[in-house]
Design a protein around this motif. Structure first.
Motif, mmCIF file in Angstrom:
data_model
loop_
_atom_site.group_PDB
_atom_site.id
_atom_site.type_symbol
_atom_site.label_atom_id
_atom_site.label_comp_id
_atom_site.label_asym_id
_atom_site.label_seq_id
_atom_site.Cartn_x
_atom_site.Cartn_y
_atom_site.Cartn_z
ATOM 1 N N PHE A 22 52.231 57.359 -26.971
ATOM 2 C CA PHE A 22 51.770 58.545 -27.498
ATOM 3 C C PHE A 22 50.721 58.573 -28.493
ATOM 4 O O PHE A 22 50.233 59.637 -28.848
ATOM 5 C CB PHE A 22 52.993 59.344 -27.751
ATOM 6 N N GLU A 23 50.548 57.508 -29.159
ATOM 7 C CA GLU A 23 49.431 57.594 -30.331
ATOM 8 C C GLU A 23 48.136 57.291 -29.925
ATOM 9 O O GLU A 23 47.136 57.542 -30.351
ATOM 10 C CB GLU A 23 50.083 56.413 -31.391
ATOM 11 N N ASN A 24 47.846 56.269 -28.867
ATOM 12 C CA ASN A 24 46.714 55.624 -28.442
ATOM 13 C C ASN A 24 45.737 55.948 -27.344
ATOM 14 O O ASN A 24 45.101 55.443 -26.989
ATOM 15 C CB ASN A 24 46.844 54.056 -28.845
ATOM 16 N N ALA A 25 46.933 56.607 -26.413
ATOM 17 C CA ALA A 25 46.477 56.853 -25.007
ATOM 18 C C ALA A 25 44.925 57.428 -24.940
ATOM 19 O O ALA A 25 44.936 58.475 -25.775
ATOM 20 C CB ALA A 25 47.417 57.668 -24.034
ATOM 21 N N GLN A 26 43.958 57.048 -24.314
ATOM 22 C CA GLN A 26 42.614 57.602 -24.108
ATOM 23 C C GLN A 26 42.251 57.910 -22.652
ATOM 24 O O GLN A 26 42.822 57.243 -21.725
ATOM 25 C CB GLN A 26 41.577 56.560 -24.841
ATOM 26 N N PRO A 27 41.587 58.946 -22.448
ATOM 27 C CA PRO A 27 41.312 59.390 -20.984
ATOM 28 C C PRO A 27 40.396 58.591 -20.398
ATOM 29 O O PRO A 27 39.327 57.880 -20.882
ATOM 30 C CB PRO A 27 40.577 60.757 -21.383
ATOM 31 N N THR A 28 40.462 58.497 -19.180
ATOM 32 C CA THR A 28 39.741 57.919 -18.026
ATOM 33 C C THR A 28 38.765 58.852 -17.698
ATOM 34 O O THR A 28 38.689 59.836 -18.081
ATOM 35 C CB THR A 28 40.414 57.152 -17.297
ATOM 36 N N ASP A 29 37.749 58.158 -16.932
ATOM 37 C CA ASP A 29 36.850 59.093 -16.276
ATOM 38 C C ASP A 29 37.448 60.044 -15.403
ATOM 39 O O ASP A 29 36.934 61.095 -15.471
ATOM 40 C CB ASP A 29 35.617 58.244 -15.617
ATOM 41 N N CYS A 30 38.243 59.659 -14.646
ATOM 42 C CA CYS A 30 39.018 60.580 -13.959
ATOM 43 C C CYS A 30 39.940 61.867 -14.536
ATOM 44 O O CYS A 30 40.063 62.974 -13.993
ATOM 45 C CB CYS A 30 39.659 59.919 -12.698
ATOM 46 N N GLU A 31 40.336 61.457 -15.624
ATOM 47 C CA GLU A 31 40.782 62.570 -16.367
ATOM 48 C C GLU A 31 39.953 63.583 -17.339
ATOM 49 O O GLU A 31 40.475 64.238 -17.881
ATOM 50 C CB GLU A 31 42.023 61.755 -17.577
ATOM 51 N N LEU A 234 62.928 56.095 -27.591
ATOM 52 C CA LEU A 234 63.805 56.139 -28.834
ATOM 53 C C LEU A 234 65.025 55.351 -29.096
ATOM 54 O O LEU A 234 65.442 54.756 -30.090
ATOM 55 C CB LEU A 234 64.220 57.724 -28.759
ATOM 56 N N GLU A 235 65.524 54.920 -28.037
ATOM 57 C CA GLU A 235 66.449 53.774 -27.846
ATOM 58 C C GLU A 235 66.193 52.366 -27.933
ATOM 59 O O GLU A 235 67.175 51.664 -28.062
ATOM 60 C CB GLU A 235 67.630 54.291 -26.755
ATOM 61 N N THR A 236 65.044 51.965 -27.757
ATOM 62 C CA THR A 236 64.720 50.785 -27.689
ATOM 63 C C THR A 236 63.920 50.131 -28.681
ATOM 64 O O THR A 236 62.763 50.568 -29.124
ATOM 65 C CB THR A 236 63.926 50.473 -26.783
ATOM 66 N N PRO A 237 64.421 49.701 -29.921
ATOM 67 C CA PRO A 237 63.903 49.190 -31.007
ATOM 68 C C PRO A 237 62.300 48.170 -30.702
ATOM 69 O O PRO A 237 61.466 48.302 -31.523
ATOM 70 C CB PRO A 237 64.867 48.152 -31.777
ATOM 71 N N GLU A 238 62.394 47.575 -29.716
ATOM 72 C CA GLU A 238 61.152 46.789 -29.507
ATOM 73 C C GLU A 238 59.933 47.773 -29.419
ATOM 74 O O GLU A 238 58.954 47.560 -29.673
ATOM 75 C CB GLU A 238 61.491 46.237 -28.104
ATOM 76 N N TYR A 239 60.384 49.100 -28.602
ATOM 77 C CA TYR A 239 59.150 50.042 -28.662
ATOM 78 C C TYR A 239 58.855 50.820 -29.871
ATOM 79 O O TYR A 239 57.816 51.078 -30.164
ATOM 80 C CB TYR A 239 59.545 50.832 -27.303
ATOM 81 N N THR A 240 59.770 51.215 -30.309
ATOM 82 C CA THR A 240 60.004 52.182 -31.577
ATOM 83 C C THR A 240 59.042 51.379 -32.735
ATOM 84 O O THR A 240 58.311 51.865 -33.586
ATOM 85 C CB THR A 240 61.251 52.528 -32.266
ATOM 86 N N SER A 241 59.232 49.944 -32.618
ATOM 87 C CA SER A 241 58.789 49.077 -33.641
ATOM 88 C C SER A 241 57.321 49.201 -33.422
ATOM 89 O O SER A 241 56.316 48.787 -34.444
ATOM 90 C CB SER A 241 59.401 47.768 -33.649
ATOM 91 N N ARG A 242 56.824 49.560 -32.422
ATOM 92 C CA ARG A 242 55.110 49.495 -31.909
ATOM 93 C C ARG A 242 54.704 50.712 -32.691
ATOM 94 O O ARG A 242 53.293 50.758 -32.511
ATOM 95 C CB ARG A 242 55.016 49.415 -30.526
ATOM 96 N N PHE A 243 55.419 51.795 -33.044
ATOM 97 C CA PHE A 243 54.914 53.005 -33.540
ATOM 98 C C PHE A 243 54.047 52.923 -34.821
ATOM 99 O O PHE A 243 54.685 52.084 -35.526
ATOM 100 C CB PHE A 243 55.864 54.094 -33.704
ATOM 101 N N ASN A 244 52.852 53.344 -35.083
ATOM 102 C CA ASN A 244 52.055 53.123 -36.119
ATOM 103 C C ASN A 244 52.760 53.932 -37.241
ATOM 104 O O ASN A 244 52.483 53.991 -38.518
ATOM 105 C CB ASN A 244 50.771 53.311 -36.208
ATOM 106 N N SER A 245 53.337 55.142 -36.773
ATOM 107 C CA SER A 245 53.880 56.272 -37.726
ATOM 108 C C SER A 245 55.263 56.536 -37.423
ATOM 109 O O SER A 245 55.691 56.534 -36.336
ATOM 110 C CB SER A 245 53.026 57.391 -37.763
ATOM 111 N N GLU A 246 56.001 56.666 -38.615
ATOM 112 C CA GLU A 246 57.471 57.177 -38.286
ATOM 113 C C GLU A 246 57.411 58.745 -37.908
ATOM 114 O O GLU A 246 58.384 59.142 -36.956
ATOM 115 C CB GLU A 246 58.165 57.143 -39.473
ATOM 116 N N ASP A 247 56.486 59.214 -37.858
ATOM 117 C CA ASP A 247 56.390 60.683 -37.308
ATOM 118 C C ASP A 247 56.603 60.760 -35.651
ATOM 119 O O ASP A 247 56.727 61.666 -35.118
ATOM 120 C CB ASP A 247 54.946 61.461 -37.618
ATOM 121 N N THR A 248 56.203 59.648 -35.181
ATOM 122 C CA THR A 248 56.255 59.568 -33.690
ATOM 123 C C THR A 248 57.482 59.394 -33.222
ATOM 124 O O THR A 248 57.879 60.030 -31.844
ATOM 125 C CB THR A 248 55.513 58.195 -33.340
ATOM 126 N N LEU A 249 58.594 59.056 -33.936
ATOM 127 C CA LEU A 249 59.705 59.223 -33.348
ATOM 128 C C LEU A 249 60.402 60.793 -33.444
ATOM 129 O O LEU A 249 60.934 61.163 -32.312
ATOM 130 C CB LEU A 249 60.784 58.475 -34.860
#
Length: 307
Positions: A22-31, A234-249
């Motif tokens: 949710f933090e870094n996704a960028q649009p492709t040409d088709c989007e 939200l349930e997987t620490p491996e993924y929540t640890s990738r968030f750059n901001s706590e606000d993403t939770l």
């Protein structure tokens, strides 16, 4: 596939799980075309929230005017205080219409054949992110609105006063901005406890109704997949640890609540039926955190069948 990875969890369900960046996704040409359209709307969202947060109301001026009906200075003071607020409320309402159009564009992109909703979310991460941002904004707006009873009080005073002055044949320039028809529509909007959420629910229902050739499952599967995405992250620490901001939770929590409410609104059997692809009990347990705001979301989630 890029930042959207398949996840294996302890609870094996008959529905795919994904991690969506949710933090870094960028649009492709088709989007790009749809993304640009929706982005133009989302760019206004922070100013809308700031305007709502700064809303103070004209309660004192209105009380003074009501208590002293023969004091024309107080009447004028109240009227001059309310009119700019009504213009601001019109801006919020107009934004809800833009948001409705943006949501329908995203739903069309994320549910259209030949791809399944799951494949769309894999291929079109930036659009999925925008969908999430709309839901995030919506719940933030409605949280603020519920805390500002002055909105309905101000607007009620405006409608009473403009009707009375119309009978007195007074020239009211503000009617060029908010005429009777607009006032009626705004009144229905602000009468809702959660007006933006109601707007999105109606927009989703209209999308399903107007696209009769599109299977209903395409829309409900899109919503249930988004709920699963948020639950897993939200349930997987491996993924929540990738968030750059706590606000993403909190972002994920809001999005999860939003898509479950939309699902409950458009699915014939709702989100609480045993056949639902969303297990509300599993999703609601995420809100065991003792934060007051998060707890309020848990209550919204458990009550979402009312929408």
């Amino acid at each position: 596939m890029g930042n959207l990875l398949k996840v294996l969890t302890r609870e094996i369900e008959n529905y795919p799980h994904f991690f969506l960046d949710f933090e870094n996704a960028q649009p492709t040409d088709c989007e790009r075309e749809v993304w640009n359209q929706v982005n133009a709307v989302l760019q206004e969202s922070e100013s809308i929230l700031s305007g709502l947060q700064a809303y103070k109301g004209a309660g004192q001026e209105i009380r003074d005017a009501i208590q002293n009906p023969n004091d024309m200075l107080l009447q004028e003071r109240a009227w001059n205080s309310v009119c700019p607020l009504v213009i601001r409320l019109k801006k919020f309402y107009a934004f809800s219409l833009k948001l409705e159009e943006a949501l329908q564009s995203l739903l069309e992109s994320l549910t259209c054949p030949p791809y399944t909703p799951t494949q769309h979310l894999e291929r079109e991460q930036a659009l999925a992110k925008q969908f999430a941002e709309i839901l995030h904004f919506t719940l933030r707006f409605d949280e603020l609105k519920m805390r500002i009873p002055a909105i309905q009080n101000d607007f009620s005073y405006y409608r009473r006063t403009i009707s009375r002055n119309r009978l007195n044949n007074m020239n009211l320039d503000i009617e060029n901005e908010v005429n009777n028809e607009m006032a009626n529509r705004m009144s229905l909007f602000y009468a809702e406890a959660t007006p933006m959420l109601k707007t999105l629910s109606t927009a989703t229902t209209n999308f399903v109704t107007e696209n009769k050739t599109l299977p209903l499952e395409n829309t409900t599967d899109c919503l249930s997949t988004m709920a699963s995405v948020c639950k897993v992250m939200l349930e997987t620490p491996e993924y929540t640890s990738r968030f750059n901001s706590e606000d993403t939770l909190l972002f994920c929590m809001r999005v999860m609540v939003g898509v479950i409410i939309l699902y409950d609104h458009v699915h014939p059997n709702g989100a609480f039926n045993k056949s639902s692809k969303i297990d509300v009990r599993l999703h609601s347990r995420i809100f065991s955190i003792t934060d007051a705001l998060v707890a309020s979301y848990r209550e919204i989630l458990l009550m979402c069948s009312q929408y």
